[in-house]
Each structure stands twice: as C-alpha cells, then as structure tokens.
Design a protein around this motif. Structure first.
Motif, mmCIF file in Angstrom:
data_model
loop_
_atom_site.group_PDB
_atom_site.id
_atom_site.type_symbol
_atom_site.label_atom_id
_atom_site.label_comp_id
_atom_site.label_asym_id
_atom_site.label_seq_id
_atom_site.Cartn_x
_atom_site.Cartn_y
_atom_site.Cartn_z
ATOM 1 N N PHE A 53 73.956 -25.171 -0.304
ATOM 2 C CA PHE A 53 73.352 -26.438 0.102
ATOM 3 C C PHE A 53 72.917 -27.240 -1.112
ATOM 4 O O PHE A 53 72.365 -26.689 -2.061
ATOM 5 C CB PHE A 53 72.169 -26.185 1.043
ATOM 6 N N ASN A 54 73.163 -28.546 -1.047
ATOM 7 C CA ASN A 54 72.742 -29.447 -2.122
ATOM 8 C C ASN A 54 71.339 -29.981 -1.889
ATOM 9 O O ASN A 54 70.611 -30.242 -2.852
ATOM 10 C CB ASN A 54 73.718 -30.621 -2.238
ATOM 11 N N VAL A 55 70.985 -30.172 -0.624
ATOM 12 C CA VAL A 55 69.657 -30.670 -0.263
ATOM 13 C C VAL A 55 69.198 -29.990 1.018
ATOM 14 O O VAL A 55 70.009 -29.495 1.804
ATOM 15 C CB VAL A 55 69.619 -32.207 -0.071
ATOM 16 N N VAL A 56 67.878 -30.008 1.210
ATOM 17 C CA VAL A 56 67.272 -29.445 2.413
ATOM 18 C C VAL A 56 66.355 -30.510 2.990
ATOM 19 O O VAL A 56 65.551 -31.110 2.265
ATOM 20 C CB VAL A 56 66.464 -28.174 2.094
ATOM 21 N N ILE A 57 66.482 -30.742 4.291
ATOM 22 C CA ILE A 57 65.658 -31.738 4.984
ATOM 23 C C ILE A 57 65.050 -31.071 6.199
ATOM 24 O O ILE A 57 65.730 -30.319 6.899
ATOM 25 C CB ILE A 57 66.501 -32.964 5.401
ATOM 26 N N GLY A 58 63.777 -31.343 6.450
ATOM 27 C CA GLY A 58 63.148 -30.730 7.610
ATOM 28 C C GLY A 58 62.025 -31.572 8.157
ATOM 29 O O GLY A 58 61.436 -32.402 7.466
ATOM 30 N N SER A 59 61.741 -31.322 9.426
ATOM 31 C CA SER A 59 60.667 -32.015 10.118
ATOM 32 C C SER A 59 59.712 -30.990 10.712
ATOM 33 O O SER A 59 60.150 -30.015 11.342
ATOM 34 C CB SER A 59 61.255 -32.898 11.226
ATOM 35 N N SER A 60 58.430 -31.172 10.473
ATOM 36 C CA SER A 60 57.382 -30.327 11.012
ATOM 37 C C SER A 60 57.615 -28.863 10.626
ATOM 38 O O SER A 60 57.683 -28.543 9.451
ATOM 39 C CB SER A 60 57.272 -30.528 12.530
ATOM 40 N N MET A 61 57.767 -27.958 11.606
ATOM 41 C CA MET A 61 57.973 -26.545 11.279
ATOM 42 C C MET A 61 59.251 -26.365 10.453
ATOM 43 O O MET A 61 59.318 -25.503 9.575
ATOM 44 C CB MET A 61 58.041 -25.716 12.564
ATOM 45 N N GLY A 62 60.249 -27.189 10.712
ATOM 46 C CA GLY A 62 61.461 -27.159 9.900
ATOM 47 C C GLY A 62 61.189 -27.580 8.468
ATOM 48 O O GLY A 62 61.814 -27.090 7.529
ATOM 49 N N ALA A 63 60.239 -28.490 8.281
ATOM 50 C CA ALA A 63 59.871 -28.934 6.935
ATOM 51 C C ALA A 63 59.169 -27.822 6.159
ATOM 52 O O ALA A 63 59.348 -27.699 4.952
ATOM 53 C CB ALA A 63 58.999 -30.185 7.002
ATOM 54 N N LEU A 64 58.387 -27.010 6.854
ATOM 55 C CA LEU A 64 57.760 -25.864 6.200
ATOM 56 C C LEU A 64 58.838 -24.912 5.689
ATOM 57 O O LEU A 64 58.814 -24.485 4.529
ATOM 58 C CB LEU A 64 56.828 -25.140 7.171
#
Length: 162
Positions: A53-64
C-alpha cells in the motif's frame, strides 16, 4: 497507487467515496468486523499478503487502525476522527520497512463519538516526531459529508504527490 481504505464501526465505504478515491489509485476496502476487536491492523493486512500500500485512509475506528498501519509500514495516512486514545502500540514483523509517515488528520469539533480534545491531547506527544497536518472543523460532527471528504482527499494527495 494502492490505497487502503478502512471504514468505521458499523459502516462501509460508500460508492460515492469509492469513486472519489479511485481517481487517485486502486482502492482496497475490506469489510471489517470491529465488534470482535477494535484494533486489528495485522488481521487487515493479512487479507492482502501480496499488496504493498502507498497510502492508508480511515474513518473513525478505521482511522485508528489506519494510524497503526501507517506507523508500521511507513506510509502516509489520511485520518477522519480517529479515536487515538484507544491506541495500543503494535510492532509489525520486519517484512514492513518504515519510511516517512506523514499524517493528515481531520477532527470534528462537534463530534459526539470521538472527543477531538482527547485526540489532540494524544497527538501532543508526537508533535516533534511525526509530520502532522491537523485540522479541527468547529462545525463538523462525526460523519464526514461528501464535499469535505472530497476536499480532504484532494489536499492529501496533492501534499504527498507534490
């Protein structure tokens, strides 16, 4: 470019947000059951053993989880309302080579799910070690409207792709 997108608790990546992300690369967005465990970065990455993976993006629990993955694989992260006070340091095996891992973080000032003050307090300890771009939108709650998502994603990619 390979993009790992991690949804929040009881959520999924919407087709509209997927379309925005696909402008920048191939999107991998696994379904994650956070009910069994909130923190599961290793389990997430094991779903893609041959993908870098080149980048990681997440929201809320996914962001953690995105934060933890970013720290361990050394890739930039875009985080929406991450509950970082639940952070537990996890060291990955040597397969992953650390690099620069800048992070762009958007916090909702009116978020009733993830307290932005707690997140900012957590981040204080990393100010000298990490490249952080932190924004607090005083009108934003926990959910990220499409226009804000699109703007943040565009800014993120323009910053990391120069």
């Amino acid at each position: 470019m390979n993009i790992l997108y991690l949804h929040g608790l009881k959520s999924k990546l919407s087709p509209e947000k997927r379309q925005i992300l696909e402008q920048y690369g191939k999107v991998y967005a696994p379904d994650i059951d956070y009910e069994s465990a909130h923190i599961q970065p290793l389990e997430i990455l094991q779903k893609f053993p041959e993908t870098h993976f080149n980048v990681v993006i997440g929201s809320s629990m996914g962001a953690l989880n995105a934060y933890i993955i970013s720290e361990n694989i050394g890739r930039p992260a875009l985080l929406f309302n991450p509950p970082l006070v639940k952070y537990q340091p996890i060291e990955f095996k040597a397969k992953y080579v650390k690099g620069l891992a800048p992070k762009q973080i958007l916090l909702g000032g009116r978020d009733e799910v993830v307290d932005p003050k707690e997140t900012l307090e957590f981040l204080k300890q990393y100010l000298k070690r990490l490249e952080l771009n932190i924004k607090v939108d005083s009108k934003l709650g926990h959910r990220i409207p499409m226009d804000i998502f699109e703007t943040e994603v565009a800014e993120f990619f323009s910053n990391i792709c120069y």
